[in-house]
Design a protein around this motif. Structure first.
Motif, PDB file in Angstrom:
ATOM      1  N   GLY B 111       0.825  -1.211   0.000  1.00 52.49           N
ATOM      2  CA  GLY B 111       0.000   0.000   0.000  1.00 52.49           C
ATOM      3  C   GLY B 111       0.857   1.258   0.000  1.00 52.49           C
ATOM      4  N   LEU B 112       1.985   1.193   0.729  1.00 55.05           N
ATOM      5  CA  LEU B 112       2.870   2.363   0.804  1.00 55.05           C
ATOM      6  C   LEU B 112       3.500   2.649  -0.555  1.00 55.05           C
ATOM      7  CD1 LEU B 112       4.601   1.646   4.245  1.00 55.05           C
ATOM      8  CD2 LEU B 112       2.632   3.107   3.756  1.00 55.05           C
ATOM      9  N   GLU B 113       3.843   1.561  -1.276  1.00 52.86           N
ATOM     10  CA  GLU B 113       4.413   1.728  -2.623  1.00 52.86           C
ATOM     11  C   GLU B 113       3.407   2.458  -3.516  1.00 52.86           C
ATOM     12  OE1 GLU B 113       7.080  -2.351  -3.050  1.00 52.86           O
ATOM     13  OE2 GLU B 113       5.023  -2.361  -3.743  1.00 52.86           O
ATOM     14  N   ASN B 114       2.143   2.040  -3.400  1.00 54.04           N
ATOM     15  CA  ASN B 114       1.110   2.638  -4.253  1.00 54.04           C
ATOM     16  C   ASN B 114       0.879   4.110  -3.922  1.00 54.04           C
ATOM     17  OD1 ASN B 114       0.696   0.249  -5.629  1.00 54.04           O
ATOM     18  ND2 ASN B 114      -0.791  -0.491  -4.123  1.00 54.04           N
ATOM     19  N   LEU B 115       1.137   4.464  -2.649  1.00 50.75           N
ATOM     20  CA  LEU B 115       0.973   5.871  -2.258  1.00 50.75           C
ATOM     21  C   LEU B 115       2.264   6.651  -2.486  1.00 50.75           C
ATOM     22  CD1 LEU B 115      -1.026   5.602   1.087  1.00 50.75           C
ATOM     23  CD2 LEU B 115      -1.894   6.133  -1.196  1.00 50.75           C
ATOM     24  N   ALA B 116       3.264   5.999  -3.062  1.00 51.69           N
ATOM     25  CA  ALA B 116       4.553   6.620  -3.359  1.00 51.69           C
ATOM     26  C   ALA B 116       5.241   7.158  -2.108  1.00 51.69           C
ATOM     27  CB  ALA B 116       4.395   7.725  -4.406  1.00 51.69           C
ATOM     28  N   VAL B 117       5.125   6.412  -1.005  1.00 51.13           N
ATOM     29  CA  VAL B 117       5.841   6.772   0.217  1.00 51.13           C
ATOM     30  C   VAL B 117       7.325   6.495  -0.021  1.00 51.13           C
ATOM     31  CG1 VAL B 117       6.190   6.091   2.635  1.00 51.13           C
ATOM     32  CG2 VAL B 117       3.874   6.282   1.701  1.00 51.13           C
ATOM     33  N   PRO B 118       8.210   7.422   0.352  1.00 51.66           N
ATOM     34  CA  PRO B 118       9.640   7.191   0.118  1.00 51.66           C
ATOM     35  C   PRO B 118      10.118   5.893   0.781  1.00 51.66           C
ATOM     36  CG  PRO B 118       9.243   9.441   0.840  1.00 51.66           C
ATOM     37  CD  PRO B 118       7.941   8.727   0.939  1.00 51.66           C
ATOM     38  N   ARG B 119      10.996   5.176   0.094  1.00 52.58           N
ATOM     39  CA  ARG B 119      11.496   3.888   0.568  1.00 52.58           C
ATOM     40  C   ARG B 119      12.052   3.975   1.987  1.00 52.58           C
ATOM     41  NH1 ARG B 119      13.170   0.183   2.664  1.00 52.58           N
ATOM     42  NH2 ARG B 119      14.164  -1.722   1.921  1.00 52.58           N
ATOM     43  N   VAL B 161      -1.664   0.853   7.837  1.00 56.56           N
ATOM     44  CA  VAL B 161      -0.310   1.351   7.584  1.00 56.56           C
ATOM     45  C   VAL B 161      -0.318   2.484   6.557  1.00 56.56           C
ATOM     46  CG1 VAL B 161       0.348  -0.191   5.674  1.00 56.56           C
ATOM     47  CG2 VAL B 161       2.078   0.550   7.309  1.00 56.56           C
ATOM     48  N   MET B 162      -1.391   2.523   5.745  1.00 57.15           N
ATOM     49  CA  MET B 162      -1.481   3.580   4.729  1.00 57.15           C
ATOM     50  C   MET B 162      -1.875   4.923   5.346  1.00 57.15           C
ATOM     51  SD  MET B 162      -3.327   1.289   1.772  1.00 57.15           S
ATOM     52  CE  MET B 162      -3.455   2.533   0.489  1.00 57.15           C
ATOM     53  N   GLY B 163      -2.052   4.927   6.669  1.00 58.69           N
ATOM     54  CA  GLY B 163      -2.363   6.181   7.347  1.00 58.69           C
ATOM     55  C   GLY B 163      -3.853   6.468   7.370  1.00 58.69           C
ATOM     56  N   THR B 164      -4.636   5.444   7.050  1.00 60.42           N
ATOM     57  CA  THR B 164      -6.077   5.588   6.961  1.00 60.42           C
ATOM     58  C   THR B 164      -6.678   5.931   8.313  1.00 60.42           C
ATOM     59  OG1 THR B 164      -5.726   3.598   5.718  1.00 60.42           O
ATOM     60  CG2 THR B 164      -7.955   4.392   5.810  1.00 60.42           C
ATOM     61  N   ASP B 165      -7.529   6.954   8.362  1.00 60.51           N
ATOM     62  CA  ASP B 165      -8.181   7.180   9.651  1.00 60.51           C
ATOM     63  C   ASP B 165      -9.631   6.723   9.669  1.00 60.51           C
ATOM     64  OD1 ASP B 165      -7.293  10.578   9.061  1.00 60.51           O
ATOM     65  OD2 ASP B 165      -8.842   9.388   8.052  1.00 60.51           O
TER      66      ASP B 165
END
Lengths: 259, 590
Positions: B111-119, B161-165
């Motif tokens: 999910g983080l990859e899809n949101l383009a969160v830095p490695r 983990v995607m920061g979803t609230d």
């Protein structure tokens, strides 16, 4: 059989495991093209190369085991050619238009050998490459992420379908379906066994699509990667060598140097 | 200010005459769990999809009204608007994971990859969430080898983990064992306490118990809303099915709705005899489901069979010993519920009963005959096996043809087949669906179609693998009445189940398995009694709610359900009354 995310991948630290997936994919393509263009006499060399490749990774036994499934295909390719080779002159046995001929045997062996070489190379690729590494490597080389994901899903579909077929076979036998016996009985069993696979897969696809959406798949164009796939300089040299040698083989064949 | 505001939402799927949701309004605030209850087809899943922003963008439907998540109307937004704000978890644990990741850590990274969160930020975020959700020990495991409960926790983590609230869950515990359900309930409470808003469609009492509020849907409309205990009790007439056992007992004891799921409070209230009489009346009025008829009249031909299992051992390739010496004799007409944690060997045992698996040692005999040499398809007429997943067997375009598949395989005459199919449709309540395509039905109904397909073969022994999984309370009652009818006709029913109340109500023997052996084999009144609580705990099980309340009240015996417990109390009151009258009589005469 327990299904694993890694599909056919067998963990290891061999030289082949360490290659970049794109290098390996190119090598499979090299084998596939070479197998069909080189003259029959060069074929044993090619098969020898993939066998040595398998042996050097300690996976020869697994590769041989996996040959059980396509064995029937190899045998039937050989037999059909051996008996039905068109325009055969040197016949050993003749039954009307059908007959076993030396030309047929030779052609059958060559045809089966070509497919065997490609099959072993592909299996070796699947055994030594983690599907996810392939995906990242392809994306790294400029492939579309969505496209790479589709390729990855297709690779992983096979073990998933195997597990599902086993469950369906159990369920239908428990409802009195005979899956052994006469040709007629076997034919009758096809729809009850294949139907649920198709329908079940469609239902799965819906849930998977929704789940992928929820994970933000495809939400943005810029995407980051967690996995770092190594691409050492030696791989770059290998890829150049593979491409150059493939061009050389094709040119040699076209120019007739190998005949 | 609510985080989620559903305002006058109407949803209609293409080709359907009736709307799936009709003027539904609901709000969820940060830190709150709002549960959505109601029967199958009431619109719970549709509401979940809408709040998750998947309607009508991914699932096509005509939608009017608003669904605000924060300030964004998710019925009119793009995926990039909703990704990372709201996430949804479904009931099938296996289908939600990307199924391509070699370990849990990378699954969460997806999910983080899809949101383009830095490695460089990924590991820290993943570690934080895994720690908070108690799955850090699973980090290096292959997601597909985890238990259902663990997979569900990973699925929830992969959204969090995607920061979803805002977290939406559509029956997250429907396919889990009791232990897994408790884990999910605890997890959701923790996430809400951290300040997230949680909307969860579910009918398990464990999840309802941790909710702050509950809305009950019937035919796409909100029929009641409030504290879970109150909302469920108020909706009995509209929904046509009684509330969960604890709520019935809470009503009987006059427990305030806020405490309806608190076993201790319910037990205390019921122990106070005075309050009981006043509230018994109220509890009785909730028992509408008693009226739904049993299908006993349909089951006829009886061919009793005795099953005998001796010293059964089974090893899976790779050396895992799934059964380590099982002995079990099942007389004709008896009902046996096999319970135990996932991996305790229940399904492996059941698959030996019709030859799907062959013993490595020991034997299985049907009426004294060893079955090991017989084909599965030959045993099918005597031993019916209904699998957990109906989709592994449905393939016909009509329900009646699907149900007739088994009898046709047995080579019966067409007129007899037609009669058997009618009987089976009657027993399962599917008379109205005979021409429907099974895949147009919801999964609980598809499960009934699969069950009907085996009933139509009239086997002497019926083996059911998780028959009540994903059924609502009405569906569970339906399956229960079929078990009763089958046993009443002299046939045998063996069921693998995680539903202890279902087991206690309809089965005469409870067989508890742990690590490939039988550790307990007693009638439910003893198996679920207080003295076995410790043993059950070691198997990841707990007695049904009524039995738990009874044991808190210090009563001996284990009532199967609310009715049984209330009857037990009434009988005790009467005895006490008789004793006190007898005592006062004595007092006057002397």
């Amino acid at each position: 059989m327990t299904r694993r995310a890694s599909g056919y991948f067998t963990a290891g630290e061999t030289w082949l495991h360490r290659r970049n997936p794109v290098t390996k994919l190119l090598a499979v393509a090299w084998t596939a093209v070479s197998a069909f263009v080189v003259p029959p006499l060069a074929l044993p060399v090619l098969i020898g190369m993939v066998v040595v490749g398998a042996a050097s990774t300690g996976l020869l036994a697994s590769v041989v085991r996996s040959l059980r499934i396509p064995a029937l295909l190899f045998v039937s390719i050989f037999l059909v050619n051996a008996f039905f080779y068109p325009g055969a002159i040197d016949r050993l046995i003749a039954i009307g238009p059908v007959g076993l001929s030396w030309e047929g045997i030779a052609f059958g062996l060559v045809s089966a050998g070509r497919i065997l070489a490609v099959f072993v190379a592909s299996i070796l690729f699947l055994f030594t490459t983690l599907p996810d590494d392939l995906l990242e490597a392809l994306v790294d080389k400029g492939a579309s992420h969505r496209l790479a994901f589709v390729v990855l899903s297709a690779i992983q579909l096979v073990p998933r379908l195997q597990a599902q077929s086993a469950a369906i076979l159990d369920a239908q036998q428990a409802r009195g379906l005979r899956v052994a016996g006469s040709v007629f009985a076997r034919a009758r069993a096809v729809v009850p066994l294949v139907g649920p696979i198709v329908l079940g897969s469609l239902i799965d696809v819906r849930e998977r699509t929704l789940a992928l959406e929820a994970r933000g798949f495809g939400a943005r164009r810029d995407r980051t990667a967690y996995r770092v796939v190594e691409d050492p300089p030696v791989d770059r040299w290998m890829r150049i060598a593979i491409v150059l040698s493939l061009i050389a083989i094709v040119v040699a064949v076209l120019a007739g140097w190998l005949h | 200010m609510p985080v989620v505001t559903v305002d006058q939402l109407n949803v209609r799927y293409p080709g359907r005459k009736v709307p799936a949701l009709d003027a539904v309004s609901v709000a969820v605030e940060a830190g709150q769990i709002v549960s959505v209850a109601g029967r199958t087809g009431a619109g719970k899943s549709t509401l979940c999809l809408a709040v998750a922003g998947l309607l009508p963008r991914v699932v096509r439907a005509s939608v009017s009204g608003r669904v605000l998540v924060g300030s964004v109307d998710v019925t009119r937004s793009t995926q990039s608007d909703t990704a990372g704000r709201v996430g949804i978890v479904f009931s099938s644990p296996g289908l939600q994971l990307s199924s391509s990741k070699p370990n849990v850590r990378e699954e969460l990274a997806f999910g983080l990859e899809n949101l383009a969160v830095p490695r460089d930020d990924m590991d820290e975020r993943i570690d934080r969430v895994m720690g908070r959700l108690g799955i850090a020990h699973l980090a290096d495991r292959d997601p597909l080898t985890l238990s259902g409960g663990e997979q569900q926790r990973v699925a929830i983590a992969s959204i969090v983990v995607m920061g979803t609230d805002v977290l939406v869950l559509d029956e997250p515990a429907a396919q889990l064992d009791p232990l897994g359900t408790d884990e999910i309930a605890g997890l959701l409470r923790g996430l809400a306490n951290d300040g997230r808003a949680v909307l969860v469609a579910e009918h398990s009492a464990e999840i309802l118990a941790v909710s702050d509020r509950c809305i009950v849907l019937a035919s796409g409309r909100v029929v009641s809303t409030g504290l879970p205990g109150a909302a469920l009790a108020d909706s009995v007439a509209a929904v046509g099915i009684g509330p969960p056992t604890l709520v019935v007992l809470a009503m009987a004891g006059g427990v305030p709705p806020a405490e309806a799921f608190n076993e201790e409070a319910v037990a205390r209230a019921l122990a106070g005899a005075g309050s009981r009489a006043a509230h018994l009346e109220a509890a009785t009025s909730t028992r509408v489901e008693r009226a739904t008829g049993s299908g006993a009249a349909f089951v006829r031909d009886v061919t009793p069979a005795t099953l005998e299992i001796r010293g059964l051992v089974h090893r899976y390739p790779g050396g895992v010993e799934a059964l380590r010496g099982v002995d079990l004799t099942v007389q004709p007409g008896s009902t046996v519920a096999i319970v135990g944690q996932n991996g305790s060997g229940k399904t492996t045992l059941a698959k030996h009963l019709n030859g799907l698996l062959r013993p490595d040692a020991g034997h299985v005999a049907l009426d004294g005959q060893d079955i090991s040499a017989r084909l599965v398809s030959d045993l099918a007429g005597q031993i019916g096996f209904v699998f957990q997943n109906p989709d592994d067997q449905l393939f016909n375009s009509r329900v009646d043809r699907e149900v007739g598949f088994g009898p046709r395989n047995l080579g019966l005459e067409p007129s007899r087949i037609a009669r058997l199919v009618e009987n089976a449709l009657g027993l399962t309540g599917l008379e109205g669906e005979r021409a429907t395509n099974p895949y147009d039905l919801d999964i609980p109904v598809r499960k009934l179609v699969a069950l009907a397909g085996v009933l139509a073969m009239e086997p002497s022994v019926l083996v059911l693998d998780e028959p009540t999984m994903s059924q609502d309370r009405a569906g569970t009652r339906r399956v229960g009445s079929i078990v009763d009818a089958w046993a009443a006709s002299g046939r045998t029913v063996i069921a693998i189940t995680h539903d202890m109340e279902f087991a206690a109500r309809h089965f005469a023997r409870i067989v508890v398995m742990r690590e490939g052996v039988i550790v307990l084999d007693e009638p439910p009144s003893q198996a679920f009694a207080a003295q076995n609580a410790t043993l059950l705990e070691t198997t990841g099980l707990k007695p049904p709610p009524a039995a738990r309340v009874a044991s808190r009240m210090g009563l001996s015996g284990a009532p199967a359900d609310a009715d049984a417990l209330l009857e037990m109390l009434a009988a005790r009151d009467q005895r006490a009354l008789a004793r006190s009258e007898g005592y006062s009589d004595e007092a006057t005469t002397s």
